[in-house]
Motif scaffolding. Sequence first.
Motif, PDB file in Angstrom:
ATOM      1  N   ASP A 180      21.212   1.511  11.340  1.00 19.93           N
ATOM      2  CA  ASP A 180      22.506   1.668  12.010  1.00 19.93           C
ATOM      3  C   ASP A 180      23.125   0.326  12.410  1.00 19.93           C
ATOM      4  OD1 ASP A 180      22.440   4.313  11.750  1.00 19.93           O
ATOM      5  OD2 ASP A 180      21.669   4.740  13.765  1.00 19.93           O
ATOM      6  N   GLY A 181      22.359  -0.748  12.270  1.00 15.31           N
ATOM      7  CA  GLY A 181      22.875  -2.063  12.662  1.00 15.31           C
ATOM      8  C   GLY A 181      23.883  -2.589  11.651  1.00 15.31           C
ATOM      9  N   ASP A 182      24.349  -3.807  11.889  1.00 13.24           N
ATOM     10  CA  ASP A 182      25.278  -4.428  10.949  1.00 13.24           C
ATOM     11  C   ASP A 182      24.510  -4.922   9.724  1.00 13.24           C
ATOM     12  OD1 ASP A 182      27.040  -4.007  12.970  1.00 13.24           O
ATOM     13  OD2 ASP A 182      27.771  -6.079  13.078  1.00 13.24           O
ATOM     14  N   LEU A 183      25.021  -4.568   8.554  1.00 13.60           N
ATOM     15  CA  LEU A 183      24.370  -4.954   7.298  1.00 13.60           C
ATOM     16  C   LEU A 183      25.360  -5.665   6.386  1.00 13.60           C
ATOM     17  CD1 LEU A 183      22.455  -1.622   6.571  1.00 13.60           C
ATOM     18  CD2 LEU A 183      21.427  -3.795   7.304  1.00 13.60           C
ATOM     19  N   VAL A 184      24.843  -6.560   5.557  1.00 14.33           N
ATOM     20  CA  VAL A 184      25.660  -7.205   4.536  1.00 14.33           C
ATOM     21  C   VAL A 184      25.516  -6.400   3.243  1.00 14.33           C
ATOM     22  CG1 VAL A 184      26.069  -9.308   3.218  1.00 14.33           C
ATOM     23  CG2 VAL A 184      25.163  -9.457   5.549  1.00 14.33           C
ATOM     24  N   VAL A 185      26.650  -5.987   2.688  1.00 10.44           N
ATOM     25  CA  VAL A 185      26.633  -5.268   1.405  1.00 10.44           C
ATOM     26  C   VAL A 185      27.263  -6.179   0.362  1.00 10.44           C
ATOM     27  CG1 VAL A 185      27.415  -3.224   0.154  1.00 10.44           C
ATOM     28  CG2 VAL A 185      26.886  -3.067   2.601  1.00 10.44           C
ATOM     29  N   LYS A 186      26.472  -6.563  -0.613  1.00  6.69           N
ATOM     30  CA  LYS A 186      26.971  -7.481  -1.638  1.00  6.69           C
ATOM     31  C   LYS A 186      27.037  -6.748  -2.975  1.00  6.69           C
ATOM     32  CE  LYS A 186      26.285 -12.220  -3.079  1.00  6.69           C
ATOM     33  NZ  LYS A 186      25.663 -13.488  -2.822  1.00  6.69           N
ATOM     34  N   LEU A 187      28.159  -6.848  -3.632  1.00  5.69           N
ATOM     35  CA  LEU A 187      28.323  -6.279  -4.973  1.00  5.69           C
ATOM     36  C   LEU A 187      28.362  -7.449  -5.949  1.00  5.69           C
ATOM     37  CD1 LEU A 187      31.343  -3.869  -4.262  1.00  5.69           C
ATOM     38  CD2 LEU A 187      28.938  -3.587  -3.615  1.00  5.69           C
ATOM     39  N   VAL A 188      27.622  -7.353  -7.031  1.00  2.49           N
ATOM     40  CA  VAL A 188      27.593  -8.438  -8.012  1.00  2.49           C
ATOM     41  C   VAL A 188      27.743  -7.846  -9.407  1.00  2.49           C
ATOM     42  CG1 VAL A 188      26.313 -10.445  -8.884  1.00  2.49           C
ATOM     43  CG2 VAL A 188      25.931  -9.670  -6.538  1.00  2.49           C
ATOM     44  N   ALA A 189      28.530  -8.512 -10.244  1.00  2.00           N
ATOM     45  CA  ALA A 189      28.613  -8.115 -11.659  1.00  2.00           C
ATOM     46  C   ALA A 189      28.581  -9.383 -12.497  1.00  2.00           C
ATOM     47  CB  ALA A 189      29.899  -7.334 -11.927  1.00  2.00           C
ATOM     48  N   ILE A 190      27.667  -9.424 -13.463  1.00  2.00           N
ATOM     49  CA  ILE A 190      27.550 -10.610 -14.323  1.00  2.00           C
ATOM     50  C   ILE A 190      27.713 -10.193 -15.778  1.00  2.00           C
ATOM     51  CG2 ILE A 190      26.218 -11.977 -12.699  1.00  2.00           C
ATOM     52  CD1 ILE A 190      23.686 -11.184 -14.046  1.00  2.00           C
ATOM     53  N   ARG A 191      28.150 -11.140 -16.591  1.00  2.00           N
ATOM     54  CA  ARG A 191      28.640 -10.754 -17.911  1.00  2.00           C
ATOM     55  C   ARG A 191      27.567 -10.147 -18.810  1.00  2.00           C
ATOM     56  NH1 ARG A 191      33.440 -11.709 -19.886  1.00  2.00           N
ATOM     57  NH2 ARG A 191      33.829 -13.406 -18.443  1.00  2.00           N
ATOM     58  N   GLY A 192      26.354 -10.542 -18.686  1.00  2.00           N
ATOM     59  CA  GLY A 192      25.301 -10.022 -19.569  1.00  2.00           C
ATOM     60  C   GLY A 192      24.781 -11.131 -20.454  1.00  2.00           C
ATOM     61  N   VAL A 193      23.892 -10.743 -21.360  1.00  2.00           N
ATOM     62  CA  VAL A 193      23.253 -11.771 -22.197  1.00  2.00           C
ATOM     63  C   VAL A 193      24.263 -12.344 -23.173  1.00  2.00           C
ATOM     64  CG1 VAL A 193      20.967 -10.790 -21.986  1.00  2.00           C
ATOM     65  CG2 VAL A 193      22.473 -10.030 -23.823  1.00  2.00           C
ATOM     66  N   GLU A 194      24.008 -13.573 -23.589  1.00  2.00           N
ATOM     67  CA  GLU A 194      24.911 -14.198 -24.562  1.00  2.00           C
ATOM     68  C   GLU A 194      24.876 -13.392 -25.852  1.00  2.00           C
ATOM     69  OE1 GLU A 194      24.782 -18.481 -24.955  1.00  2.00           O
ATOM     70  OE2 GLU A 194      23.637 -18.555 -23.094  1.00  2.00           O
ATOM     71  N   GLU A 195      26.060 -13.159 -26.410  1.00  2.00           N
ATOM     72  CA  GLU A 195      26.130 -12.309 -27.604  1.00  2.00           C
ATOM     73  C   GLU A 195      25.252 -12.829 -28.721  1.00  2.00           C
ATOM     74  OE1 GLU A 195      29.911 -10.890 -28.824  1.00  2.00           O
ATOM     75  OE2 GLU A 195      30.612 -10.848 -26.750  1.00  2.00           O
TER      76      GLU A 195
END
Length: 289
Positions: free
Chosen positions: A89-104
Amino acid sequence: MTVLVFLDPAMPDGRIADASQPQLKVTDTGITRGDGIFETMLAVNGAPRKLQAHLARLASSAEALALNVPASDAWERAIGTALQEADDDGDLVVKLVAIRGVEESVEGGTEATAWVQVSPVPKGLRGKRLAVLLLDRGYDSTAAQRAPWLLIGAKTLSYAVNMAALRYAKSQGADDVIFTSSDGKVLEGPTSTVLIARVIDGVKHLITPQLESGILAGTSQSALFAAARDAGWELGYGPLIPADLFASDGVWLISSVRLLAEVASLDGKPVTMSPDLTAELSALVESVS
Ligand code: PLP
């Protein structure tokens, strides 16, 4: 404790993963090039604050990078799973991350790898009066419009420069940084938006640098502005120069997790601090969800 939930088309509510174990491929361009985006928000009593504003900014960052990220509803479900798993119930940090993926050329990926990370708010983060350095970011205030490939208004993972500026400030005995443009405009902090107050003939004005000068659109500043307008404040959008900060009745840095932080000095010179205005603005920040 850190909770990790990967977005996974096969699992609509997301896939819980062990944050203490390796989860990513070393060939991912998010790792090798910092090619990705993120959002950081606060959750209070298990509910994320300003969720839609953060998801909208994530979508706009993804567009700037032409990054193929999951839709908002998938993020919302994964955030729900992560907060339920955190069960705090305390204060939390919510981090969203999106990375491109492996090199083609290596493995042929096109979908972003995306995850939600929930962790406690670092202790001692809030409530400090800040000694701030004004540091040149090296771009002029028209660079964002002239050179969109610089991704200036996007929240990309390439924050090494921002972290280096903070380390530099700390090495000089300061707490934080306000970036200026090469043509002398006040921009933003490495992880925060700049606010100043002016009280003119009894009317309170709240002013922030204008977005076009090449800064990230702050969700906290935007929510605070809406609340302040309802409370009778006049609102203003730069351009601001350092002299405006010294002539103000208060300077603050605002962001989603640290919230409102009062600036005590700039480059070692004191700026006006108003405990009353800080208390009033902090109460408005608290009222925004
Ligand atoms: N500007 C920059 C460069 C940031 O990184 C952040 C947040 O991390 C902000 C401003 C403040 O944004 P928000 O209020 O949405 O947290």
